[in-house]
Scaffold this motif. Structure first.
Motif, PDB file in Angstrom:
ATOM      1  N   VAL A 104       0.873  -1.170   0.000  1.00  0.00           N
ATOM      2  CA  VAL A 104       0.000   0.000   0.000  1.00  0.00           C
ATOM      3  C   VAL A 104       0.907   1.215   0.000  1.00  0.00           C
ATOM      4  CG1 VAL A 104      -1.805   1.259   1.210  1.00  0.00           C
ATOM      5  CG2 VAL A 104      -1.773  -1.252   1.283  1.00  0.00           C
ATOM      6  N   LEU A 105       0.731   2.063  -1.011  1.00  0.00           N
ATOM      7  CA  LEU A 105       1.543   3.271  -1.126  1.00  0.00           C
ATOM      8  C   LEU A 105       0.713   4.497  -0.791  1.00  0.00           C
ATOM      9  CD1 LEU A 105       3.576   2.743  -4.433  1.00  0.00           C
ATOM     10  CD2 LEU A 105       4.161   2.049  -2.108  1.00  0.00           C
ATOM     11  N   LEU A 106       1.318   5.419  -0.054  1.00  0.00           N
ATOM     12  CA  LEU A 106       0.741   6.732   0.179  1.00  0.00           C
ATOM     13  C   LEU A 106       1.173   7.592  -0.994  1.00  0.00           C
ATOM     14  CD1 LEU A 106      -0.645   8.868   1.968  1.00  0.00           C
ATOM     15  CD2 LEU A 106       1.586   9.222   3.060  1.00  0.00           C
ATOM     16  N   LEU A 107       0.209   8.073  -1.765  1.00  0.00           N
ATOM     17  CA  LEU A 107       0.505   8.863  -2.956  1.00  0.00           C
ATOM     18  C   LEU A 107       0.613  10.344  -2.595  1.00  0.00           C
ATOM     19  CD1 LEU A 107      -1.878   7.057  -5.456  1.00  0.00           C
ATOM     20  CD2 LEU A 107       0.472   6.493  -4.835  1.00  0.00           C
ATOM     21  N   PRO A 108       1.245  11.143  -3.460  1.00  0.00           N
ATOM     22  CA  PRO A 108       1.431  12.567  -3.163  1.00  0.00           C
ATOM     23  C   PRO A 108       0.135  13.339  -2.929  1.00  0.00           C
ATOM     24  CG  PRO A 108       2.864  11.924  -4.954  1.00  0.00           C
ATOM     25  CD  PRO A 108       1.958  10.755  -4.677  1.00  0.00           C
TER      26      PRO A 108
END
Length: 85
Positions: A43-47
Motif C-alpha cells: 500500500v503506497l501513500l501517494l502525493p
C-alpha cells in the motif's frame, strides 16, 4: 488465539510503479493467504494523500529526482490541506 501483526516490508521507502508511472511511500504490506510472493501487495501513500495497492513484484525503489518530486508534491498537498482548514 493470539493475532500477530506482520511487518510492513520496506516501510517508509519511496517506490515507483512503472506500468502506471506512480510514485509513493510504502505504508503497509498485504500478505496473501497462500504466501506466494507474486500475490503480495504494497500500500503506497501517494502525493495527493490517497492510498493505493500495488503488487510488490511490480514495484521498484525510486531514485534521485523521483524522490525529490514525491516530497515536493507531498508538501504541496499538505500545504493545500492546511489552507483549506
Amino acid at each position: 488465539m493470539k493475532c500477530e501483526q506482520l511487518p510492513t516490508i520496506h516501510k517508509g521507502e519511496i517506490n515507483f510503479h512503472a506500468p502506471t508511472n506512480t510514485i509513493g511511500q510504502v505504508v503497509a504490506t498485504v500478505y496473501p493467504a497462500d504466501n506466494m510472493l507474486a500475490n503480495f501487495e504494497q500500500v503506497l501513500l501517494l502525493p495527493d494523500g490517497s492510498r493505493r495497492k500495488f503488487r510488490l513484484v511490480e514495484l521498484r525503489p525510486a531514485v534521485g529526482a523521483a524522490i525529490e518530486q514525491f516530497w515536493a508534491e507531498m508538501s504541496d498537498y499538505r500545504g493545500n490541506q492546511a489552507e483549506a482548514v
